[in-house]
Write a protein that holds these residues in place. Structure first.
Motif, mmCIF file in Angstrom:
data_model
loop_
_atom_site.group_PDB
_atom_site.id
_atom_site.type_symbol
_atom_site.label_atom_id
_atom_site.label_comp_id
_atom_site.label_asym_id
_atom_site.label_seq_id
_atom_site.Cartn_x
_atom_site.Cartn_y
_atom_site.Cartn_z
ATOM 1 N N LEU A 1 6.024 -5.055 -11.462
ATOM 2 C CA LEU A 1 4.721 -4.761 -10.858
ATOM 3 C C LEU A 1 3.968 -3.603 -12.013
ATOM 4 C CD1 LEU A 1 5.408 -3.707 -7.396
ATOM 5 C CD2 LEU A 1 4.528 -5.821 -8.275
ATOM 6 N N GLY A 2 4.765 -3.293 -12.938
ATOM 7 C CA GLY A 2 3.780 -2.388 -14.140
ATOM 8 C C GLY A 2 4.334 -0.842 -13.745
ATOM 9 N N LYS A 3 5.072 -0.532 -12.834
ATOM 10 C CA LYS A 3 5.499 0.840 -12.703
ATOM 11 C C LYS A 3 6.658 1.402 -13.625
ATOM 12 C CE LYS A 3 3.847 0.665 -8.386
ATOM 13 N NZ LYS A 3 2.444 1.500 -7.808
ATOM 14 N N GLN A 4 6.241 2.732 -13.964
ATOM 15 C CA GLN A 4 7.269 3.282 -14.708
ATOM 16 C C GLN A 4 8.800 3.453 -13.987
ATOM 17 O OE1 GLN A 4 7.023 4.374 -18.056
ATOM 18 N NE2 GLN A 4 4.946 3.189 -17.867
ATOM 19 N N VAL A 5 9.690 2.879 -14.542
ATOM 20 C CA VAL A 5 10.970 2.848 -13.792
ATOM 21 C C VAL A 5 12.108 3.557 -14.536
ATOM 22 C CG1 VAL A 5 12.610 1.285 -12.578
ATOM 23 C CG2 VAL A 5 10.327 0.999 -12.565
ATOM 24 N N ALA A 6 12.857 4.380 -14.389
ATOM 25 C CA ALA A 6 14.223 4.894 -15.025
ATOM 26 C C ALA A 6 15.178 5.345 -13.962
ATOM 27 C CB ALA A 6 13.534 6.205 -15.857
ATOM 28 N N GLY A 7 16.339 5.602 -14.407
ATOM 29 C CA GLY A 7 17.428 6.066 -13.488
ATOM 30 C C GLY A 7 18.707 6.480 -13.993
ATOM 31 N N TYR A 8 19.584 6.960 -13.420
ATOM 32 C CA TYR A 8 20.644 7.473 -13.586
ATOM 33 C C TYR A 8 21.857 6.482 -13.198
ATOM 34 C CZ TYR A 8 25.194 10.218 -13.186
ATOM 35 O OH TYR A 8 26.566 10.366 -13.092
ATOM 36 N N ASP A 9 23.188 6.325 -14.099
ATOM 37 C CA ASP A 9 24.228 5.869 -13.355
ATOM 38 C C ASP A 9 25.463 6.461 -14.226
ATOM 39 O OD1 ASP A 9 26.380 3.990 -12.192
ATOM 40 O OD2 ASP A 9 24.533 3.372 -11.173
ATOM 41 N N LYS A 10 26.599 6.435 -13.522
ATOM 42 C CA LYS A 10 27.657 7.286 -14.290
ATOM 43 C C LYS A 10 28.389 6.291 -15.443
ATOM 44 C CE LYS A 10 31.469 6.724 -10.882
ATOM 45 N NZ LYS A 10 30.747 5.902 -9.749
ATOM 46 N N THR A 11 28.153 5.098 -15.375
ATOM 47 C CA THR A 11 29.013 4.334 -16.465
ATOM 48 C C THR A 11 28.001 3.332 -16.984
ATOM 49 O OG1 THR A 11 30.011 3.293 -14.392
ATOM 50 C CG2 THR A 11 31.134 4.847 -15.808
ATOM 51 N N SER A 12 28.254 2.907 -18.270
ATOM 52 C CA SER A 12 27.174 1.801 -18.670
ATOM 53 C C SER A 12 28.062 0.357 -18.390
ATOM 54 C CB SER A 12 27.400 2.126 -20.049
ATOM 55 O OG SER A 12 26.811 0.879 -21.007
ATOM 56 N N ASP B 1 0.647 -1.122 0.036
ATOM 57 C CA ASP B 1 0.064 -0.132 -0.176
ATOM 58 C C ASP B 1 0.901 1.231 0.021
ATOM 59 O OD1 ASP B 1 -2.693 -1.384 1.883
ATOM 60 O OD2 ASP B 1 -2.544 -1.182 -0.097
ATOM 61 N N HIS B 2 2.260 1.073 0.490
ATOM 62 C CA HIS B 2 2.989 2.363 0.157
ATOM 63 C C HIS B 2 3.289 2.933 -0.857
ATOM 64 C CE1 HIS B 2 4.314 1.297 4.577
ATOM 65 N NE2 HIS B 2 4.729 -0.008 4.260
ATOM 66 N N PHE B 3 3.220 1.949 -1.832
ATOM 67 C CA PHE B 3 3.507 2.622 -3.229
ATOM 68 C C PHE B 3 2.308 2.925 -4.147
ATOM 69 C CE2 PHE B 3 7.047 0.114 -1.352
ATOM 70 C CZ PHE B 3 7.965 0.948 -1.228
ATOM 71 N N LYS B 4 1.096 2.570 -3.615
ATOM 72 C CA LYS B 4 -0.272 2.660 -4.011
ATOM 73 C C LYS B 4 -0.468 4.049 -5.228
ATOM 74 C CE LYS B 4 -4.052 3.321 -1.960
ATOM 75 N NZ LYS B 4 -5.138 3.099 -1.006
ATOM 76 N N ASN B 5 0.107 5.002 -4.637
ATOM 77 C CA ASN B 5 0.085 6.092 -5.524
ATOM 78 C C ASN B 5 1.341 6.749 -6.360
ATOM 79 O OD1 ASN B 5 -2.507 6.500 -4.536
ATOM 80 N ND2 ASN B 5 -1.756 7.642 -2.251
ATOM 81 N N ILE B 6 2.017 5.636 -6.042
ATOM 82 C CA ILE B 6 3.201 5.943 -6.937
ATOM 83 C C ILE B 6 3.252 5.252 -8.183
ATOM 84 C CG2 ILE B 6 5.841 5.522 -6.866
ATOM 85 C CD1 ILE B 6 4.833 7.655 -4.925
ATOM 86 N N GLU B 7 3.586 5.972 -9.462
ATOM 87 C CA GLU B 7 3.382 5.669 -10.743
ATOM 88 C C GLU B 7 4.814 5.432 -11.350
ATOM 89 O OE1 GLU B 7 0.551 7.747 -13.256
ATOM 90 O OE2 GLU B 7 -0.855 7.500 -11.453
ATOM 91 N N ASN B 8 5.771 6.201 -10.845
ATOM 92 C CA ASN B 8 7.097 6.319 -11.202
ATOM 93 C C ASN B 8 8.080 6.409 -10.334
ATOM 94 O OD1 ASN B 8 5.726 7.413 -13.915
ATOM 95 N ND2 ASN B 8 5.265 9.062 -12.687
ATOM 96 N N LEU B 9 9.221 5.568 -10.974
ATOM 97 C CA LEU B 9 10.341 5.785 -9.715
ATOM 98 C C LEU B 9 11.440 5.787 -10.627
ATOM 99 C CD1 LEU B 9 8.264 2.835 -8.894
ATOM 100 C CD2 LEU B 9 9.799 3.338 -6.808
ATOM 101 N N TYR B 10 12.332 6.735 -10.088
ATOM 102 C CA TYR B 10 13.589 7.225 -10.671
ATOM 103 C C TYR B 10 14.736 6.999 -9.693
ATOM 104 C CZ TYR B 10 16.873 9.982 -13.614
ATOM 105 O OH TYR B 10 17.488 10.375 -14.385
ATOM 106 N N PHE B 11 15.498 5.982 -10.138
ATOM 107 C CA PHE B 11 16.905 5.592 -9.297
ATOM 108 C C PHE B 11 18.131 6.331 -9.618
ATOM 109 C CE2 PHE B 11 13.633 2.325 -9.074
ATOM 110 C CZ PHE B 11 13.687 1.701 -7.904
ATOM 111 N N ILE B 12 18.672 7.226 -8.612
ATOM 112 C CA ILE B 12 20.065 7.715 -8.878
ATOM 113 C C ILE B 12 20.997 6.508 -8.185
ATOM 114 C CG2 ILE B 12 21.292 9.648 -8.298
ATOM 115 C CD1 ILE B 12 18.728 11.171 -7.599
ATOM 116 N N GLY B 13 21.804 6.055 -9.264
ATOM 117 C CA GLY B 13 22.658 5.251 -8.886
ATOM 118 C C GLY B 13 21.930 3.693 -9.384
#
Length: 451
Positions: free
Chosen positions: A30-41, A2-14
């Motif tokens: 879970l079907g959420k929109q997920v994206a993020g940043y990292d310094k190297t591929s 339930d903590h994440f019920k209203n969360i549609e997007n998660l952005y991860f730094i690292g």
């Protein structure tokens, strides 16, 4: 959840971090929109991209997609290793987004679900991976967050249901104090992360706090000899769960497991080293206590292939062996040495080691020198700084002087292959938690093309 019920997007730094990427994969499932940043591929970030997760390699605000700029339905997850001057991190703080550390999010995910947690300064990744594998293979509805890539699934996330969760409980930054474990294990409490804790006593205090998180009807397992109350785990000793009658045949351990109520005979386990055998017994103890069917555990254990960069054989021919290990603490290096001598008796061994962190090198310099001196030849790379700035006088050259071997040398990354070609040692061990992992892939390709 339930903590994440209203969360549609998660952005991860690292997002390329091992713990961060497992969470990113979980929310993506879970079907959420997920994206993020990292310094190297890396191999891991490229795997995330193949799974439909956007990864950006520029710490710029303009790369953040529009749908991740809504403060109402976006959660920002970050790792404590993020530098203070991170543009994206500071942008999200300034715009008053919800920001949570990785460990807090993991704690929220596991809250209210029966949780099995493995803590310890060494062994937790392998133990967690074995435990997740045992549960998956014996039919449990399990989700497991691993601190390494399991060779069986080529991932750090097992998704087979949500009746039980398996998590690696990380002591770095006191992360594990966010968890609510029902059954937990502590594999070791050697001093580490003294840049965070300041003293070994504070680290032990933190493990005691972790143990106190277990409810009265819960269970703690500990390596035999640790100063904590719990069920004990050991090898050929009087522990509650102990491996007995151990033999090694063709690189595989054969043993019997004594438990408080029974003897399970004829177990087989293929990861080299007594430290790995101890990890297997810890995982078996938790699985048995959780209720896994014991008649299926032998098959499940034998089918476990290992964890990437944990005594991983990259090459195994009669003339040359290349072993890859994440070891970055003196006790881990000593464990790798024990395993390599047990599996390759009488053969000369060259160790290529990349120290990880200036603070760790400074805190344990004499212990590093002692464990590295056990190898026939040593090649040291420069210290991998990770999250740290250099410290005056703390260099690989300083560490090299402390190593007792005659055959020792400080080298650059581009000299590794040449040095290995010149070496008389048929067994090569490459160790470290930094970017040496990328170098090992180059060495493996070189020797495979040569054969």
């Amino acid at each position: 959840m339930d903590h994440f019920k209203n969360i549609e997007n998660l952005y991860f730094i690292g997002i390329g971090g091992i713990g961060m990427s497992a969470l990113a994969r979980y929310f993506n499932s879970l079907g959420k929109q997920v994206a993020g940043y990292d310094k190297t591929s890396t191999v891991l970030t490229r795997a995330l991209e193949e799974e439909g997760i956007q990864v950006f390699y520029k710490d710029e605000i303009e790369v953040i997609p529009d749908n991740f700029r809504n403060t109402e339905n976006t959660l920002i997850v970050y790792t404590p290793a993020i530098p203070k001057d991170s543009k994206q991190h500071n942008y999200f703080i300034q715009k008053e987004f919800q920001l949570k550390k990785r460990a807090v999010v993991l704690g929220m995910v596991t809250q209210g679900v029966f949780t099995l947690a493995v803590a310890g300064t060494h062994g937790k990744t392998t133990t967690t991976a074995i435990l997740g594998h045992l549960l998956k293979e014996t039919g449990a509805k399990v989700t497991a967050f691993l601190g390494g890539i399991s060779e069986d699934i080529q991932s750090n996330l097992i998704l087979k249901g949500n009746e039980v969760m398996v998590v690696e409980a990380d002591e770095f930054d006191r992360s594990f104090l966010n968890l609510s474990p029902n059954i937990a294990a502590i594999t070791s409490m050697d001093a580490d992360h003294l840049d965070i804790y300041g003293s070994p006593e504070k680290l032990i205090e933190s493990f005691n706090y972790f143990a106190a998180l277990i409810p009265e009807n819960g269970t703690l397992f500990v390596k035999n000899g640790l100063p904590l109350k719990g069920g004990t785990i050991g090898i050929e000793d009087n522990a509650d769960y102990s491996a007995q009658n151990i033999t090694v045949k063709n690189g595989t351990y054969h043993f019997d497991l004594i438990t408080p109520t029974q003897i399970i005979e004829g177990l087989r386990f293929s990861l080299p080293g007594k430290h790995n055998l101890l990890n297997a017994i810890t995982a078996l103890a938790i699985a048995i206590h959780y209720g896994s069917p014991t008649n299926e555990l032998a098959r499940a254990l034998y089918s476990f292939k290992g964890v990437n960069r944990r005594f991983t054989y990259r090459l195994k021919t009669p003339d040359r062996v290349l072993i890859d290990d994440y070891a970055h603490h003196p006790a881990e290096i000593a464990a790798v040495h024990q395993a390599v001598r047990e599996m390759h008796p009488g053969k000369k061994v060259i160790a290529v080691f990349q120290p990880h962190l200036f603070s760790r090198t400074k805190d344990f310099a004499d212990d590093f020198a002692e464990s590295l001196s056990k190898f026939d030849e040593v090649r040291l790379l420069d210290i991998y700084p990770a999250r740290e700035l250099p410290m005056e006088g703390v260099t690989s050259e300083w560490l090299l002087h402390k190593i007792k071997n005659q055959n020792k040398k400080l080298i650059d990354k581009d000299q590794i292959i040449n040095e290995l070609n010149l070496s008389e040692s048929p067994v090569i061990v490459m160790m470290g938690a930094g970017d040496i992992g990328e170098e090992i892939i180059k060495v493996e390709k070189y020797f495979k093309n040569e054969n």
